[in-house]
Scaffold this motif. Structure first.
Motif, mmCIF file in Angstrom:
data_model
loop_
_atom_site.group_PDB
_atom_site.id
_atom_site.type_symbol
_atom_site.label_atom_id
_atom_site.label_comp_id
_atom_site.label_asym_id
_atom_site.label_seq_id
_atom_site.Cartn_x
_atom_site.Cartn_y
_atom_site.Cartn_z
ATOM 1 N N MET A 157 17.706 38.122 59.805
ATOM 2 C CA MET A 157 19.179 38.130 59.855
ATOM 3 C C MET A 157 19.646 39.188 60.861
ATOM 4 O O MET A 157 19.183 40.317 60.848
ATOM 5 C CB MET A 157 19.714 38.470 58.460
ATOM 6 C CG MET A 157 21.166 38.187 58.262
ATOM 7 S SD MET A 157 21.561 36.450 57.965
ATOM 8 C CE MET A 157 20.703 36.151 56.412
ATOM 9 N N GLU A 158 20.573 38.792 61.716
ATOM 10 C CA GLU A 158 21.103 39.740 62.712
ATOM 11 C C GLU A 158 22.195 40.593 62.076
ATOM 12 O O GLU A 158 23.160 40.068 61.542
ATOM 13 C CB GLU A 158 21.711 38.970 63.889
ATOM 14 C CG GLU A 158 20.720 38.117 64.642
ATOM 15 C CD GLU A 158 21.415 37.202 65.636
ATOM 16 O OE1 GLU A 158 22.640 37.331 65.821
ATOM 17 O OE2 GLU A 158 20.724 36.365 66.214
ATOM 18 N N LYS A 159 22.026 41.900 62.202
ATOM 19 C CA LYS A 159 23.038 42.792 61.619
ATOM 20 C C LYS A 159 23.975 43.307 62.700
ATOM 21 O O LYS A 159 23.641 43.279 63.884
ATOM 22 C CB LYS A 159 22.342 43.971 60.950
ATOM 23 C CG LYS A 159 21.487 43.545 59.772
ATOM 24 C CD LYS A 159 20.657 44.698 59.276
ATOM 25 C CE LYS A 159 19.473 44.156 58.500
ATOM 26 N NZ LYS A 159 18.488 45.192 58.191
ATOM 27 N N ASN B 164 37.946 41.428 53.089
ATOM 28 C CA ASN B 164 36.618 41.016 53.584
ATOM 29 C C ASN B 164 36.398 41.243 55.070
ATOM 30 O O ASN B 164 35.412 41.825 55.479
ATOM 31 C CB ASN B 164 36.452 39.500 53.387
ATOM 32 C CG ASN B 164 35.658 39.171 52.156
ATOM 33 O OD1 ASN B 164 35.309 40.060 51.393
ATOM 34 N ND2 ASN B 164 35.379 37.900 51.964
ATOM 35 N N MET C 178 36.661 44.737 56.286
ATOM 36 C CA MET C 178 35.510 45.470 55.753
ATOM 37 C C MET C 178 34.260 45.180 56.564
ATOM 38 O O MET C 178 33.481 46.076 56.874
ATOM 39 C CB MET C 178 35.275 45.109 54.291
ATOM 40 C CG MET C 178 34.274 46.062 53.676
ATOM 41 S SD MET C 178 34.034 45.774 51.946
ATOM 42 C CE MET C 178 35.669 45.443 51.410
ATOM 43 N N PHE C 179 34.082 43.910 56.922
ATOM 44 C CA PHE C 179 32.940 43.544 57.758
ATOM 45 C C PHE C 179 33.024 44.270 59.100
ATOM 46 O O PHE C 179 32.026 44.783 59.611
ATOM 47 C CB PHE C 179 32.908 42.030 57.978
ATOM 48 C CG PHE C 179 31.779 41.580 58.843
ATOM 49 C CD1 PHE C 179 30.470 41.659 58.384
ATOM 50 C CD2 PHE C 179 32.003 41.093 60.123
ATOM 51 C CE1 PHE C 179 29.406 41.263 59.192
ATOM 52 C CE2 PHE C 179 30.946 40.695 60.931
ATOM 53 C CZ PHE C 179 29.657 40.785 60.462
ATOM 54 N N ILE D 41 30.109 42.206 53.959
ATOM 55 C CA ILE D 41 31.247 41.734 53.161
ATOM 56 C C ILE D 41 30.896 41.714 51.675
ATOM 57 O O ILE D 41 31.613 41.119 50.878
ATOM 58 C CB ILE D 41 31.751 40.335 53.595
ATOM 59 C CG1 ILE D 41 30.646 39.278 53.483
ATOM 60 C CG2 ILE D 41 32.347 40.348 54.982
ATOM 61 C CD1 ILE D 41 31.187 37.852 53.581
ATOM 62 N N GLN D 42 29.769 42.298 51.303
ATOM 63 C CA GLN D 42 29.432 42.368 49.878
ATOM 64 C C GLN D 42 30.549 43.113 49.143
ATOM 65 O O GLN D 42 31.007 44.154 49.604
ATOM 66 C CB GLN D 42 28.081 43.060 49.671
ATOM 67 C CG GLN D 42 26.936 42.438 50.468
ATOM 68 C CD GLN D 42 26.722 40.949 50.210
ATOM 69 O OE1 GLN D 42 27.134 40.411 49.188
ATOM 70 N NE2 GLN D 42 26.084 40.271 51.153
ATOM 71 N N TRP E 229 24.426 45.286 45.786
ATOM 72 C CA TRP E 229 24.328 46.650 46.304
ATOM 73 C C TRP E 229 23.217 46.804 47.341
ATOM 74 O O TRP E 229 23.404 47.373 48.411
ATOM 75 C CB TRP E 229 24.099 47.611 45.126
ATOM 76 C CG TRP E 229 24.071 49.043 45.519
ATOM 77 C CD1 TRP E 229 25.102 49.756 46.027
ATOM 78 C CD2 TRP E 229 22.954 49.918 45.465
ATOM 79 N NE1 TRP E 229 24.706 51.039 46.277
ATOM 80 C CE2 TRP E 229 23.388 51.167 45.941
ATOM 81 C CE3 TRP E 229 21.630 49.783 45.045
ATOM 82 C CZ2 TRP E 229 22.543 52.267 46.010
ATOM 83 C CZ3 TRP E 229 20.797 50.873 45.120
ATOM 84 C CH2 TRP E 229 21.249 52.098 45.601
ATOM 85 N N ARG F 106 21.812 44.566 49.137
ATOM 86 C CA ARG F 106 22.107 43.804 50.346
ATOM 87 C C ARG F 106 23.140 44.530 51.215
ATOM 88 O O ARG F 106 23.014 44.569 52.440
ATOM 89 C CB ARG F 106 22.629 42.423 49.935
ATOM 90 C CG ARG F 106 22.649 41.446 51.052
ATOM 91 C CD ARG F 106 22.752 40.042 50.511
ATOM 92 N NE ARG F 106 22.977 39.091 51.559
ATOM 93 C CZ ARG F 106 23.203 37.799 51.359
ATOM 94 N NH1 ARG F 106 23.232 37.334 50.115
ATOM 95 N NH2 ARG F 106 23.398 36.986 52.364
ATOM 96 N N GLU G 132 22.662 45.643 55.011
ATOM 97 C CA GLU G 132 23.517 45.093 56.068
ATOM 98 C C GLU G 132 24.345 46.160 56.786
ATOM 99 O O GLU G 132 24.655 46.029 57.963
ATOM 100 C CB GLU G 132 24.465 44.031 55.477
ATOM 101 C CG GLU G 132 23.734 42.763 55.043
ATOM 102 C CD GLU G 132 24.597 41.791 54.230
ATOM 103 O OE1 GLU G 132 24.161 40.653 54.025
ATOM 104 O OE2 GLU G 132 25.696 42.176 53.779
ATOM 105 N N GLY H 44 24.234 26.225 63.936
ATOM 106 C CA GLY H 44 24.336 27.625 63.544
ATOM 107 C C GLY H 44 25.719 28.169 63.226
ATOM 108 O O GLY H 44 25.872 29.381 63.031
ATOM 109 N N MET I 212 28.574 29.490 61.094
ATOM 110 C CA MET I 212 28.374 30.229 59.835
ATOM 111 C C MET I 212 29.016 29.541 58.630
ATOM 112 O O MET I 212 28.774 29.947 57.500
ATOM 113 C CB MET I 212 28.875 31.670 59.954
ATOM 114 C CG MET I 212 30.376 31.807 59.996
ATOM 115 S SD MET I 212 30.877 33.565 60.036
ATOM 116 C CE MET I 212 32.578 33.408 59.480
ATOM 117 N N ASN J 180 28.067 34.897 63.759
ATOM 118 C CA ASN J 180 28.142 36.288 63.300
ATOM 119 C C ASN J 180 29.596 36.733 63.091
ATOM 120 O O ASN J 180 29.958 37.889 63.347
ATOM 121 C CB ASN J 180 27.416 37.221 64.274
ATOM 122 C CG ASN J 180 25.915 37.205 64.045
ATOM 123 O OD1 ASN J 180 25.447 36.977 62.924
ATOM 124 N ND2 ASN J 180 25.144 37.452 65.092
ATOM 125 N N GLY J 181 30.410 35.804 62.648
ATOM 126 C CA GLY J 181 31.802 36.111 62.320
ATOM 127 C C GLY J 181 32.779 35.739 63.411
ATOM 128 O O GLY J 181 33.966 35.561 63.144
#
Lengths: 397, 397
Positions: free
Chosen positions: B1-3, B33, B36-37, B43-44, B64, B66, B70, B185, B187, B253-254
């Protein structure tokens, strides 16, 4: 285009007006899309004022003609901005608003500040809980829409079993489910009321992806293919002899069907198979026990006990800090409707509720198994709406 | 997963802290969300507190581990409920919060009331506008994500031209676009910030469907297949010699890519074809004029004048009460980002903006034509990111 029947909207308004009278409110502003659709039959950018007595006023900011066509309400007027609301209401004889309801669970602060300014003398009360309870009991018209949604779900689950091949990615399967849903008439999105919650049309979670915890208030999360979404299908390819959990939702005329099935190409382990059997047993138990008048919290307790009896407590409805404390939820215009079949619920089962029951088991590193079906509460108990058999979906290829 | 890279998050936090200092705020709670991201990389379910100076604190309610994986932030703690926020901040030495920012454009009233209770002495300030302005300027990392999104869009537009057949329903074409997007791909959802606005992955609008006005803040609406959704593809079958307008969006990725093309099986009328040419001319005009420092309102005026010169004023960006007063908008984590290329915009073009320009013409009863492409603002002007040729997509079958 099928419109919401006039008598539906009329009944809903009357039920809201009873609530307004009981709460001693002069009226309520209905501002959120979904509630507005429920009480007016349209989601065209509008402000709906429902007085305690008399006819509601729908003030439309955009697509006025379409709102007129879609909504059976009588008083529909054009408006440019929220700040004209006071004048429009005065024109309709609403001169003094002392107490009014707002959907404070979803309404943004800035819009709330606006209304405080437009009506400086007014006392504002949160009526979102009352609206959600009102929406909890479905009419025959609403139940029919859910019946149409589960037909599409059954078609999707049948077709995807045919399409599924070892080596396909979760994302590809998810894409096929999207294609089937839209082709068959899914309206295009699923709505969820909870703050920061986001609902996709499907979760396709294979093997260990099924045990990935996410922000979503759901027993299974999935990796997604980016932290920006962090749920649902990812890049993983599906393999033989592992559980492939598919949660699938579609909506017809606003109303959601919500279903989960466990697929496998080959076989899953005995432990997982027994957990899957336990999910079916919990369904049977709840169908037997969920009569009108029974507490939702008691139903949740029964489900937890059944899972414990079979030795699956640690995996029931998630694991670790991903374990959720419910086993079912109302469905309707939103996917997180009342009642919640949960530890802390204070609701009792009532005739006309439509509930998704989803006993699932999540095994760290192994995946998610279980069954989710939709039910209607009738006077004699639960009627299953879901059309697909309650079985493990074994794909033999 | 790309962070999200650590330096990205670090820079964003520092830019926010400059804003906090300028506004003389002790800190800000980032609760939505998407924001926050942007500021944490996850976005947890969390609460992010960014103090004016020092390290932010990410308080995680679910998933937590995750969130820890991330987010590159250092201070990440577990929390059960919002009401523990005060205690956690005191533990980190934040003892007295006198003024703090909140995202009041999206934050629900009930959560706001909660924070007023947790910090009774605090004065709350809306910082949503500042956050949106901060997010308006994209980093090279962010631009790369949009570049990846437009690759998928180009693939989708190419493939759908091959798949399209007379008699297919709008919904079926929409389904194929969903399948292609996910397989490549995307999201899974597109985010829109505006209250009550809802974004679908596609609009497929054939013939007169293209002139149907909806609640969506967009030049074209579409019928949808129910008043409960009231936008996008419907049950109509596509025909020869009519415009089939396709608006298509995907996110990587958003980050959103947003594109519109006009398809036709056969030919469209001369009037529509000239309007389509005018759309291309407006693109060329804006590319030439949109240098850093130019006012967005001036660009909008140029577009309006060009449409008027060609005699298309009444159809530019919608018709009747569906006519919208913009010709482009920022794209990023949300599809309705700043700047808006609009009459009332006070922004000037700046290096690093990523903008979708969408001059469209809507003819009542006939349909929608035009081109939408994504651009990056560089020091020397606009760089087109969209890969598809700026042409009418003629399908010869």
């Amino acid at each position: 285009m099928e419109k919401v029947p006039e008598e539906e909207v009329g009944q809903r308004i009357r039920r809201l007006q009873i609530i307004l009278a009981e709460a001693d409110l002069d009226g309520a502003f209905i501002l959120q899309n979904v509630d507005m659709f429920y009480f007016s039959g349209t989601i065209q950018a509008s402000i709906l004022f429902v007085p305690r007595e008399g006819s509601p006023v729908l003030m439309v900011q955009k697509a006025w003609k379409r709102a007129q066509d879609e909504s059976p309400l009588e008083k529909i007027v054009r408006i440019k901005n929220h700040n004209q609301v006071g004048q429009v209401l005065r024109d309709f004889g609403v001169n003094m608003l002392e107490t009014a309801g707002l959907e404070m669970d979803v309404l943004p602060v800035n819009i709330y500040f606006g209304y405080r300014k437009y009506f400086p003398q007014c006392r504002w009360v949160d009526i979102s809980g009352e609206i959600r309870k009102l929406r909890m009991i479905k009419s025959p018209y609403e139940i029919d829409q859910v019946r149409r949604a589960v037909v599409i779900l059954n078609r999707g689950f049948t077709d995807i079993g045919e399409l599924m091949r070892e080596g396909m990615t979760e994302l590809e399967i998810d894409g096929w489910l999207a294609l089937i849903a839209r082709r068959e008439g899914h309206m295009g999105i699923l709505r969820m009321r909870g703050w920061n919650q986001e609902m996709m049309h499907a979760h396709v979670l294979s093997g260990e992806s099924g045990s990935e915890i996410s922000f979503l208030n759901s027993p299974q999360g999935g990796t997604g293919n980016t932290p920006a979404m962090a749920q649902g299908a990812g890049n993983r390819s599906i393999r033989k002899n592992e559980p492939i959990g598919i949660d699938y939702g579609v909506a017809v005329n606003g109303y959601t069907g919500d279903q989960f099935r466990t697929f496998v190409i080959g076989n899953i382990s005995k432990t997982l198979e027994r957990a899957h059997d336990c999910s079916r047993d919990i369904h049977r138990l709840l169908v037997r026990e969920a009569k009108p008048g029974v507490r939702c919290s008691d139903l949740y307790k029964l489900a937890v006990e059944e899972a414990a009896n079979k030795g699956y407590s640690d995996f029931f409805m998630g694991h670790g800090d991903g374990q959720t404390r419910f086993v079912g939820h109302g469905i309707g215009l939103e996917i997180d409707e009342y009642p919640i079949i949960a530890q802390r619920s204070e609701d009792k089962i009532e005739v006309g509720m439509v509930i998704a029951i989803e006993p699932k088991f999540v095994f760290p590193g192994k995946g998610v198994v279980g069954l989710e079906d939709d039910y209607l509460v009738t006077a004699s108990g639960l009627e299953r709406l879901t059309l697909t058999d309650q079985k493990l979906m074994q794909v033999h290829k």
